[in-house]
Write an enzyme that holds these catalytic residues in place. Structure first.
Site, PDB file in Angstrom:
ATOM      1  N   SER A 116       0.870  -1.165   0.000  1.00  0.00           N
ATOM      2  CA  SER A 116       0.000   0.000   0.000  1.00  0.00           C
ATOM      3  C   SER A 116       0.913   1.223   0.000  1.00  0.00           C
ATOM      4  O   SER A 116       1.720   1.387   0.915  1.00  0.00           O
ATOM      5  CB  SER A 116      -0.873  -0.032   1.256  1.00  0.00           C
ATOM      6  OG  SER A 116      -1.645   1.144   1.355  1.00  0.00           O
TER       7      SER A 116
ATOM      8  N   LYS B  36      -1.110  -1.120  -4.394  1.00  0.00           N
ATOM      9  CA  LYS B  36      -2.294  -0.307  -4.080  1.00  0.00           C
ATOM     10  C   LYS B  36      -1.834   1.124  -3.857  1.00  0.00           C
ATOM     11  O   LYS B  36      -0.918   1.374  -3.083  1.00  0.00           O
ATOM     12  CB  LYS B  36      -2.966  -0.891  -2.837  1.00  0.00           C
ATOM     13  CG  LYS B  36      -3.814   0.058  -2.015  1.00  0.00           C
ATOM     14  CD  LYS B  36      -4.583  -0.713  -0.949  1.00  0.00           C
ATOM     15  CE  LYS B  36      -4.756   0.087   0.323  1.00  0.00           C
ATOM     16  NZ  LYS B  36      -5.438  -0.689   1.376  1.00  0.00           N
TER      17      LYS B  36
ATOM     18  N   LYS C 230      -2.832   5.023  -2.761  1.00  0.00           N
ATOM     19  CA  LYS C 230      -3.800   5.899  -2.112  1.00  0.00           C
ATOM     20  C   LYS C 230      -4.130   7.022  -3.081  1.00  0.00           C
ATOM     21  O   LYS C 230      -3.214   7.619  -3.683  1.00  0.00           O
ATOM     22  CB  LYS C 230      -3.209   6.472  -0.819  1.00  0.00           C
ATOM     23  CG  LYS C 230      -2.955   5.408   0.244  1.00  0.00           C
ATOM     24  CD  LYS C 230      -4.258   4.879   0.831  1.00  0.00           C
ATOM     25  CE  LYS C 230      -3.977   3.850   1.927  1.00  0.00           C
ATOM     26  NZ  LYS C 230      -5.223   3.371   2.551  1.00  0.00           N
TER      27      LYS C 230
ATOM     28  N   ASP D 159      -7.035   3.106  -3.334  1.00  0.00           N
ATOM     29  CA  ASP D 159      -7.795   3.203  -2.079  1.00  0.00           C
ATOM     30  C   ASP D 159      -8.038   4.678  -1.794  1.00  0.00           C
ATOM     31  O   ASP D 159      -7.092   5.452  -1.610  1.00  0.00           O
ATOM     32  CB  ASP D 159      -6.990   2.562  -0.938  1.00  0.00           C
ATOM     33  CG  ASP D 159      -7.782   2.493   0.374  1.00  0.00           C
ATOM     34  OD1 ASP D 159      -8.920   3.006   0.418  1.00  0.00           O
ATOM     35  OD2 ASP D 159      -7.245   1.931   1.353  1.00  0.00           O
TER      36      ASP D 159
ATOM     37  N   GLU E 211     -10.945   0.803  -3.862  1.00  0.00           N
ATOM     38  CA  GLU E 211     -11.275   0.557  -2.456  1.00  0.00           C
ATOM     39  C   GLU E 211     -11.917   1.802  -1.826  1.00  0.00           C
ATOM     40  O   GLU E 211     -11.377   2.910  -1.933  1.00  0.00           O
ATOM     41  CB  GLU E 211      -9.985   0.177  -1.715  1.00  0.00           C
ATOM     42  CG  GLU E 211     -10.180  -0.224  -0.269  1.00  0.00           C
ATOM     43  CD  GLU E 211      -8.866  -0.682   0.380  1.00  0.00           C
ATOM     44  OE1 GLU E 211      -7.884  -0.958  -0.351  1.00  0.00           O
ATOM     45  OE2 GLU E 211      -8.824  -0.761   1.617  1.00  0.00           O
TER      46      GLU E 211
ATOM     47  N   ASP F 279     -13.924  -1.305   2.608  1.00  0.00           N
ATOM     48  CA  ASP F 279     -13.063  -1.428   3.797  1.00  0.00           C
ATOM     49  C   ASP F 279     -13.850  -0.820   4.972  1.00  0.00           C
ATOM     50  O   ASP F 279     -14.588  -1.517   5.678  1.00  0.00           O
ATOM     51  CB  ASP F 279     -11.730  -0.707   3.511  1.00  0.00           C
ATOM     52  CG  ASP F 279     -10.792  -0.606   4.701  1.00  0.00           C
ATOM     53  OD1 ASP F 279     -11.187  -0.952   5.825  1.00  0.00           O
ATOM     54  OD2 ASP F 279      -9.629  -0.145   4.523  1.00  0.00           O
TER      55      ASP F 279
ATOM     56  N   LYS G 293     -10.298  -6.495   8.055  1.00  0.00           N
ATOM     57  CA  LYS G 293      -9.310  -6.157   9.084  1.00  0.00           C
ATOM     58  C   LYS G 293      -9.903  -6.649  10.395  1.00  0.00           C
ATOM     59  O   LYS G 293     -10.996  -6.191  10.784  1.00  0.00           O
ATOM     60  CB  LYS G 293      -9.073  -4.647   9.151  1.00  0.00           C
ATOM     61  CG  LYS G 293      -8.413  -4.070   7.907  1.00  0.00           C
ATOM     62  CD  LYS G 293      -8.293  -2.560   7.974  1.00  0.00           C
ATOM     63  CE  LYS G 293      -7.646  -2.022   6.701  1.00  0.00           C
ATOM     64  NZ  LYS G 293      -7.752  -0.541   6.619  1.00  0.00           N
TER      65      LYS G 293
ATOM     66  N   GLY H 238      -4.468  -3.935   6.260  1.00  0.00           N
ATOM     67  CA  GLY H 238      -3.464  -3.674   7.281  1.00  0.00           C
ATOM     68  C   GLY H 238      -3.656  -2.284   7.840  1.00  0.00           C
ATOM     69  O   GLY H 238      -4.348  -1.448   7.238  1.00  0.00           O
TER      70      GLY H 238
HETATM   71  O1  OSB Z   1      -7.395   2.050   4.342  1.00  0.00           O
HETATM   72  O2  OSB Z   1      -6.278   0.271   4.232  1.00  0.00           O
HETATM   73  C1  OSB Z   1      -6.421   1.411   4.680  1.00  0.00           C
HETATM   74  C2  OSB Z   1      -3.341   2.348   6.733  1.00  0.00           C
HETATM   75  C3  OSB Z   1      -3.923   3.076   7.756  1.00  0.00           C
HETATM   76  C4  OSB Z   1      -5.274   3.277   7.743  1.00  0.00           C
HETATM   77  C5  OSB Z   1      -6.058   2.748   6.713  1.00  0.00           C
HETATM   78  C6  OSB Z   1      -5.489   2.005   5.702  1.00  0.00           C
HETATM   79  C7  OSB Z   1      -4.094   1.840   5.690  1.00  0.00           C
HETATM   80  C8  OSB Z   1      -3.372   1.160   4.624  1.00  0.00           C
HETATM   81  C9  OSB Z   1      -2.028   0.610   4.967  1.00  0.00           C
HETATM   82  O3  OSB Z   1      -3.748   1.097   3.484  1.00  0.00           O
HETATM   83  C10 OSB Z   1      -1.971  -0.849   4.906  1.00  0.00           C
HETATM   84  C11 OSB Z   1      -0.679  -1.350   5.493  1.00  0.00           C
HETATM   85  O4  OSB Z   1       0.336  -1.273   4.792  1.00  0.00           O
HETATM   86  O5  OSB Z   1      -0.664  -1.807   6.656  1.00  0.00           O
HETATM   87 MG    MG Z   2      -8.468   0.856   2.913  1.00  0.00          MG
END
Ligand code: OSB
Ligand code: MG
Length: 375
Positions: free
Chosen positions: A142, A167, A169, A194, A219, A244, A268, A296
């Site tokens: 991510s 992925k 952001k 995401d 996402e 999510d 999660k 995560g």
């Molecule tokens: O939306 O998945 C998410 C991290 C913090 C809060 C929300 C998210 C995330 C990540 C990181 O996308 C995922 C990771 O590398 O642990």
């Molecule tokens: Mg997410």
């Protein structure tokens, strides 16, 4: 061991707040994280210890729960109810907490630490107790919001390391140009985005334009509480929506999939309140033919180990976010490395529970506060 069959008594608990500096600040549509701050819970019983970390942020950025709120809830309400008490199984603990509304991340950390402790008492890997079927789980990365050139460089590094999916952001103004640049340089990679709720129905044209970039899914484009509008968008785009933040319960999952508001589910364990809910969401998704993957929250090695065990369940067929610990931290609080190779993260340990141990000396240097409960 016979005593386990009469239940496992929680003799004591230790609740810490830990702060681990991140190698690279993590930027998403609505927050920037420079240090990973998290509550760490140790449950003691039978001379053993169970570990889990909680995933709420210091401020309510991702969902409503906060670390100060969680500490109060754990200290004043949950831990006094469970320390000194005997539980026949994790399900009995889940049932005790079930009548209390919300607070899913706080309930999850308790349930998860008990699963670890219970598995250790039974000398069983967590993965076996959960019904997992894999020895290693496919993982991707991510990548937070950064200038396009920096993002391209980070994708190249992740590609070379063999990660199975990238992925990105996204947010308003950091989306279509980014995707065009990424697809120019990396036409073939498995790519997802995401939005962490950054868009609304007014952004339909942008979301529809994302269909041009061969994304595996988009996402959480819309608001946390908006399964209805996700269904409207899903009808108008070809790319699958993955939810999510919107999925906190098995019922949320059933409603979202029945309404065709999404075709993929991110699980999660912290967000949904523990393994009982995570497994139910896994099963509901499977019954709809919808794949799931393990999200995560930039966890330390303790939460990361839990995630890997969860992701061994059969319907976790898409790569998860549980990439190598060394991508996040110079040094982790566990003794064992959690490193992926060729896009596969091995399940830690051959032993019982989560299969990793705490590096107490290092943990003490990154602990902000410690509270003890019971013996
Ligand atoms: O939306 O998945 C998410 C991290 C913090 C809060 C929300 C998210 C995330 C990540 C990181 O996308 C995922 C990771 O590398 O642990
Ligand atoms: Mg997410």
């Amino acid at each position: 061991m016979a005593s386990v069959f009469e239940g496992l008594r929680i003799d004591g608990a230790e609740l810490r707040v830990v702060s681990l500096p991140l190698i690279t600040p993590f930027v998403v549509s609505n927050q920037t994280m420079t240090d990973k701050v998290f509550p760490l819970l140790v449950l003691r019983g039978e001379g053993l210890e169970g570990y889990a970390e909680a995933v709420m942020d210091p401020f309510p950025d991702y969902l409503e729960e906060t670390i100060p709120g969680a500490l109060a809830f754990l200290r004043e309400l949950i831990l006094p109810q469970i320390v000194g008490r005997r539980f026949a199984s994790p399900a009995e603990l889940t049932a005790l907490m079930a009548p209390w509304r919300g607070h899913r991340m706080s309930k999850a950390v308790v349930e998860m630490a008990f699963w670890d402790l219970w598995c250790k008492a039974l000398d069983l890997p967590l993965k076996s107790a959960l019904g997992g079927v894999r020895d290693a789980v496919p993982v991707g990365v991510s990548i937070g919001i950064a200038p396009i050139s920096a993002t391209l460089a980070r994708i190249a590094v992740a590609q070379q390391a063999g990660y199975k999916r990238i992925k990105l952001k996204v947010a308003q103004g950091h989306d279509l140009d980014l995707l065009a640049a990424v697809r120019r340089d990396f036409p073939k990679i498995k790519l997802t985005v995401d939005a962490n709720t950054a868009y609304g129905l007014a952004d339909l044209a942008t979301l529809r334009a994302m269909d041009d970039f061969d994304l595996d899914y988009i996402e959480q484009p819309l608001a946390v509480d908006d399964i209805h509008d996700h269904a409207i968008v899903q009808r108008q785009i070809r790319t699958a929506i993955c939810l999510d933040e919107s999925i906190r319960t098995p019922a949320d999952c059933r409603k979202a999939l029945a309404a065709e508001a999404a075709r993929v589910i991110n699980i999660k364990v912290g967000r949904v309140g523990g393994y009982a809910a995570a497994r139910a969401i896994h099963d509901v998704s499977e019954s709809f033919g919808a794949p799931v993957w393990c999200g995560g929250m930039l966890e330390s090695g303790i939460g990361r180990a839990h995630n890997i065990h969860l992701a061994t369940l059969p319907n976790f067929t898409k790569p998860g976010d549980t990439s190598s610990s060394s991508r996040y931290f110079h040094r982790d609080i566990i003794n064992e490395p959690l490193e992926a190779a060729g896009g596969l993260m091995p399940v830690p340990g051959n032993g019982a529970g989560i299969g990793v141990t705490l590096d107490w000396d290092f943990l003490n240097t990154v602990t902000l506060s410690t509270e003890e409960f019971g013996a």
